[in-house]
Structure formats: structure tokens, C-alpha cells
Motif scaffolding. Structure first.
Motif, short mmCIF file in Angstrom:
data_model
loop_
_atom_site.label_atom_id
_atom_site.label_comp_id
_atom_site.label_asym_id
_atom_site.label_seq_id
_atom_site.Cartn_x
_atom_site.Cartn_y
_atom_site.Cartn_z
N GLU A 35 0.81 -1.22 0.00
CA GLU A 35 0.00 0.00 0.00
C GLU A 35 0.84 1.27 0.00
N ASP A 36 2.10 1.17 0.44
CA ASP A 36 2.99 2.33 0.46
C ASP A 36 3.84 2.44 -0.80
N GLY A 37 3.61 1.53 -1.74
CA GLY A 37 4.38 1.57 -2.98
C GLY A 37 5.70 0.82 -2.92
N GLN A 38 5.97 0.13 -1.79
CA GLN A 38 7.21 -0.63 -1.67
C GLN A 38 7.14 -1.89 -2.54
N GLU A 39 8.20 -2.16 -3.28
CA GLU A 39 8.24 -3.29 -4.20
C GLU A 39 8.96 -4.48 -3.56
N TYR A 40 8.46 -5.69 -3.86
CA TYR A 40 9.05 -6.91 -3.33
C TYR A 40 9.15 -7.94 -4.46
N VAL A 41 10.17 -8.78 -4.38
CA VAL A 41 10.25 -9.96 -5.24
C VAL A 41 9.55 -11.09 -4.50
N ASP A 42 8.54 -11.64 -5.13
CA ASP A 42 7.70 -12.67 -4.50
C ASP A 42 8.33 -14.04 -4.71
N LEU A 43 9.03 -14.53 -3.70
CA LEU A 43 9.68 -15.83 -3.76
C LEU A 43 8.84 -16.92 -3.11
N LEU A 44 7.58 -16.60 -2.81
CA LEU A 44 6.68 -17.59 -2.22
C LEU A 44 5.52 -17.92 -3.16
N GLY A 45 5.19 -17.00 -4.05
CA GLY A 45 4.18 -17.27 -5.07
C GLY A 45 2.83 -17.69 -4.51
N GLY A 46 2.41 -17.03 -3.42
CA GLY A 46 1.13 -17.43 -2.83
C GLY A 46 1.15 -18.85 -2.32
N ILE A 47 2.32 -19.30 -1.86
CA ILE A 47 2.60 -20.68 -1.45
C ILE A 47 2.38 -21.62 -2.65
N ALA A 48 3.22 -21.42 -3.65
CA ALA A 48 3.27 -22.29 -4.84
C ALA A 48 2.03 -22.21 -5.71
N VAL A 49 1.24 -21.15 -5.56
CA VAL A 49 0.00 -21.01 -6.32
C VAL A 49 0.20 -20.24 -7.62
N ASN A 50 0.88 -19.10 -7.54
CA ASN A 50 1.00 -18.20 -8.69
C ASN A 50 2.05 -18.71 -9.67
N ALA A 51 1.72 -19.79 -10.36
CA ALA A 51 2.68 -20.44 -11.25
C ALA A 51 3.21 -19.49 -12.31
N LEU A 52 2.35 -18.64 -12.84
CA LEU A 52 2.77 -17.69 -13.88
C LEU A 52 2.93 -16.28 -13.33
N GLY A 53 3.08 -16.18 -12.02
CA GLY A 53 3.25 -14.87 -11.41
C GLY A 53 1.93 -14.14 -11.32
N HIS A 54 2.03 -12.82 -11.24
CA HIS A 54 0.86 -11.97 -11.07
C HIS A 54 0.49 -11.30 -12.39
N ALA A 55 -0.81 -11.25 -12.66
CA ALA A 55 -1.35 -10.54 -13.84
C ALA A 55 -0.77 -11.05 -15.15
N HIS A 56 -0.55 -12.35 -15.24
CA HIS A 56 -0.01 -12.88 -16.50
C HIS A 56 -1.07 -12.72 -17.60
N PRO A 57 -0.66 -12.20 -18.75
CA PRO A 57 -1.64 -11.94 -19.81
C PRO A 57 -2.42 -13.17 -20.26
N ALA A 58 -1.82 -14.34 -20.24
CA ALA A 58 -2.52 -15.54 -20.70
C ALA A 58 -3.69 -15.87 -19.78
N ILE A 59 -3.49 -15.74 -18.47
CA ILE A 59 -4.58 -16.02 -17.52
C ILE A 59 -5.62 -14.92 -17.59
N VAL A 60 -5.18 -13.67 -17.64
CA VAL A 60 -6.12 -12.55 -17.72
C VAL A 60 -7.02 -12.70 -18.94
N GLN A 61 -6.43 -13.02 -20.08
CA GLN A 61 -7.21 -13.16 -21.30
C GLN A 61 -8.16 -14.36 -21.22
N ALA A 62 -7.66 -15.48 -20.74
CA ALA A 62 -8.48 -16.69 -20.67
C ALA A 62 -9.68 -16.50 -19.76
N VAL A 63 -9.45 -15.92 -18.58
CA VAL A 63 -10.54 -15.73 -17.62
C VAL A 63 -11.53 -14.68 -18.13
N THR A 64 -11.00 -13.58 -18.66
CA THR A 64 -11.87 -12.52 -19.15
C THR A 64 -12.74 -13.00 -20.31
#
Length: 391
Positions: A35-64
């Protein structure tokens, strides 16, 4: 996290997780921002969930795209994404030449709950599970989870379950009888801090299960879907199970799980035996198809194998690290002292998100799309993170 958000969280949400470490507002690839704009490298991936990271275009397009045409339809009906994903899962899991069927759920614990019920259809009730195991929080899945702190508040739990030491072939052979419905094993125990099954253990379990007419159930919820550089962590063993449970990375952040039955386990369920309202909905299945297609098309299995080796080698180089475990991008770091909480906190201050799985073990499960530059940045920061944590 701001005081305002802290108070609002405490006032509105049940206290099942304790205070959150951060309020995250957006993500892109393997990076997130608070919320403060601080950036982090996500080395946990939502506990192995975010296989393609965040906001991957392939998932965004498929779901939309899917949501704009057909969202929820109930299981009185079928959809093309549901059928296609089931077929694709059977192909990537591998049936060993046997028949295979898929039951879709919304989460990993629901996939395990379905598998638990599936084992009851054998006419037997005894199950053998492993010490150090974690299979979920629903009552059935919890019955197979060995951690006393998770189990004790909710006992008595369903089922007749025997726990044996993880990797101990003799103990497993002694515990399984002709009354055993199934043996349930995680090829890599993620919640325990990324503990890998000893070589030959899965093959021995397969043999013991066959000897007694029991099912072999592999929980690949955390270790599957390309996380280890293979579709299944169990693949190198050459063992074909009777049941495989999947979730986490399958939807790349969209809730979905799957219970895959092979051989006789494929047809144990009959109409009315089990069900789900949202499981297998077209949108979740479209997300799953996008994840699998992207992993294949972008060569992510090879990427995960190479980058995982680089990370493990780099992490192991520090003398404060006793051992590094895991495969691909499911990595456990065993420390020489009980400093994992301090390591996780120091890493967060340095801009890296990871997890203190046990007092001596740190867990990494970053997106499969983690870049070489991000991995190198973490390895460069690693000695200072340990120095701060051990001081």
C-alpha cells in the motif's frame, strides 16, 4: 501495514491467520507492491499457487474471455473448458496405460477430501499417512495431517489413520494390511519445509500397496504442475499412482483443484457419491488450460530446472546453511540454527518474500516465471539477510 488497515482487518476478519505482514495492492510477474508503494520480489508465489506470477496476460485473457461468454452453469451441464482440461490433465499426469478420470474441486483440501471419500469406495476404511504430512484443513484432510497443533483442537477426526515415519519403508510395510484402503504420500513435503522422499520410497510404497490391494495416493498439490521442473514431482520415480491430487499452481491464482483417479480408482465414484457447486466451472478450467499451455509453449519446465539449480547452489554456499533441499523452484533451506523467522523478516525488509516453514527451515516457491535477474538479486542479498538474522 498502516494502523487503519490493521484495525479494519482485525474488526472484519476472523483471527485464523494472525496479523498480516503486508497489505498488497498489485503485482506483475514475480513482483508485488504494498500500500505504500514498496516493491518486493515474491519468492513464495502465494505458497506455490502463482505459477505464472501476477497478472499474467494468458490467464487474464483466458478468464476474461470465458467470463464474458459463460461463467457458472452448475454440474447438471458440461462445458468445453471442463472437458478439455480433464483431458489435458490426464495427458500431463500420465495414466500408465490405464483408464483415468478427473473430479474438479475449488482447492487442494477439497481435492484431498474427494480422494478420501474415493478410498472409502474400496470398502475399506484404514489409511496410512506420513509424519510431517500436510493435506489440508477440512476434517477429512486434517485426519491425514500429522501436526498435533492442527489436529488436537478438532479431534475426534474421521477415519482410521496410521502415521509412519516419512521415508521409512520398513515402518510402512508393517503398517499396511489387507484392510488398508490407501497409502497417502507427498513426494515432497512442502509444509514441513520441503522434505524430499528418499530415493526408492515411492517405488516401495507402490509395491506394498499392490501386495495388499491398497490404493497409492500421491498428494501433488504443492509439488505438481511444473513446480519441480516436471509435471509431477513423482515423475522421476517412474511410479504411477492410483490417485493424484492437484491444486495450487493448476489455476495460476484462480481457485481450482483436481482429484485424478487412475485404473480402478477412476470408476469408484458413481452418481450421487460426491459433488460440488463450483468445482469444474468454465472460468476456473479456462485458467487451468491457460496455465498448462503457457508452461508448454514458454518452455517453463526447463527454465524451472535450470533456475532452481542456480538458486539451490547459491543458497547452499553460505556457512549458515546446513542443507538445501527440493527440486526445481520448490526449495527448502535448512539453517544451522533456529533462525528461520528472523531470516524471513530480514528478507522482507530487503524486499524479498519467503516463508519460515519450521524454526530451522525456510521455504521458497516462487512463480515459475521468476527471471534470472531476480534470482541473482536475491542471491546477492542472501549473505546480508543471513548476517542480519543471525546477529
Amino acid at each position: 501495514m498502516s494502523t487503519g488497515f490493521t484495525e479494519r482487518y482485525r474488526s472484519a476478519l476472523m483471527n485464523t491467520f494472525g496479523a498480516p505482514k503486508l497489505v498488497l495492492t498489485r503485482g506483475e510477474g514475480a513482483h508485488v507492491w504494498d500500500e505504500d508503494g514498496q516493491e518486493y520480489v515474491d519468492l513464495l508465489g502465494g505458497i506455490a499457487v502463482n505459477a505464472l506470477g501476477h497478472a499474467h496476460p494468458a490467464i487474464v485473457q483466458a478468464v476474461t474471455t470465458q467470463l464474458s461468454t459463460l461463467g457458472h452453469i452448475s454440474n447438471f451441464f458440461a462445458s468445453a473448458p471442463q472437458i478439455a482440461l480433464a483431458e489435458k490433465l490426464l495427458a500431463v499426469v500420465g495414466t500408465g496405460g490405464r483408464d483415468g478420470r478427473v473430479f474438479f474441486t475449488n482447492s487442494g483440501t477439497e481435492a484431498n477430501e474427494a480422494a478420501f471419500k474415493l478410498t472409502r469406495r474400496t470398502g475399506r476404511t484404514h489409511l496410512v499417512a506420513m509424519t510431517g504430512s500436510f493435506h489440508g484443513r477440512t476434517m477429512g484432510s486434517l485426519a491425514l495431517t500429522s501436526k498435533e497443533a492442527y489436529r488436537a483442537p478438532f479431534e475426534p477426526l474421521p477415519g482410521d489413520v496410521t502415521f509412519v515415519p516419512y521415508g521409512d519403508v520398513d515402518a510402512l510395510a508393517a503398517a499396511v494390511t489387507d484392510e488398508t484402503a490407501a497409502i497417502v504420500i507427498e513426494p515432497i513435503q512442502g509444509e514441513a519445509g520441503v522434505v524430499v522422499a528418499p530415493e526408492g520410497f515411492l517405488a516401495a510404497a507402490r509395491s506394498i500397496a499392490d501386495e495388499h490391494g491398497a490404493l497409492l495416493w500421491l498428494d501433488e498439490i504443492q509439488s505438481g504442475m511444473g513446480r519441480t521442473g516436471q509435471w509431477l514431482a513423482s515423475a522421476p520415480s517412474g511410479v504411477t499412482p492410483d490417485i493424484v491430487t492437484l491444486a495450487k499452481g493448476l489455476g495460476g491464482g484462480f481457485p481450482i483443484g483436481a482429484c485424478v483417479g487412475l485404473g480402478r480408482a477412476a470408476t469408484l465414484f458413481e452418481p450421487g457419491n460426491h459433488g460440488t457447486t463450483f468445482g469444474g466451472n468454465p472460468v476456473a478450467c479456462a485458467a487451468g488450460l491457460a496455465v498448462i499451455a503457457t508452461i508448454e509453449e514458454d518452455g517453463l519446465l526447463e527454465h524451472v530446472t535450470v533456475l532452481g539449480q542456480k538458486l539451490r547452489d547459491g543458497l547452499a554456499a553460505d556457512p549458515r546453511v546446513a542443507e538445501v533441499t527440493g527440486e526445481g523452484l520448490l526449495i527448502g533451506v535448512v539453517l544451522t540454527d533456529e533462525r528461520s523467522a528472523e531470516v524471513a523478516a530480514a528478507a522482507l525488509r530487503a524486499g524479498f518474500i519467503l516463508n519460515n516453514a519450521t524454526p530451522t527451515r525456510v521455504r521458497l516457491a516462487p512463480p515459475l516465471v521468476l527471471t534470472g535477474d531476480d534470482a541473482e538479486a536475491f542471491l546477492q542479498a542472501w549473505p546480508a539477510i543471513l548476517e542480519e538474522a543471525f546477529s
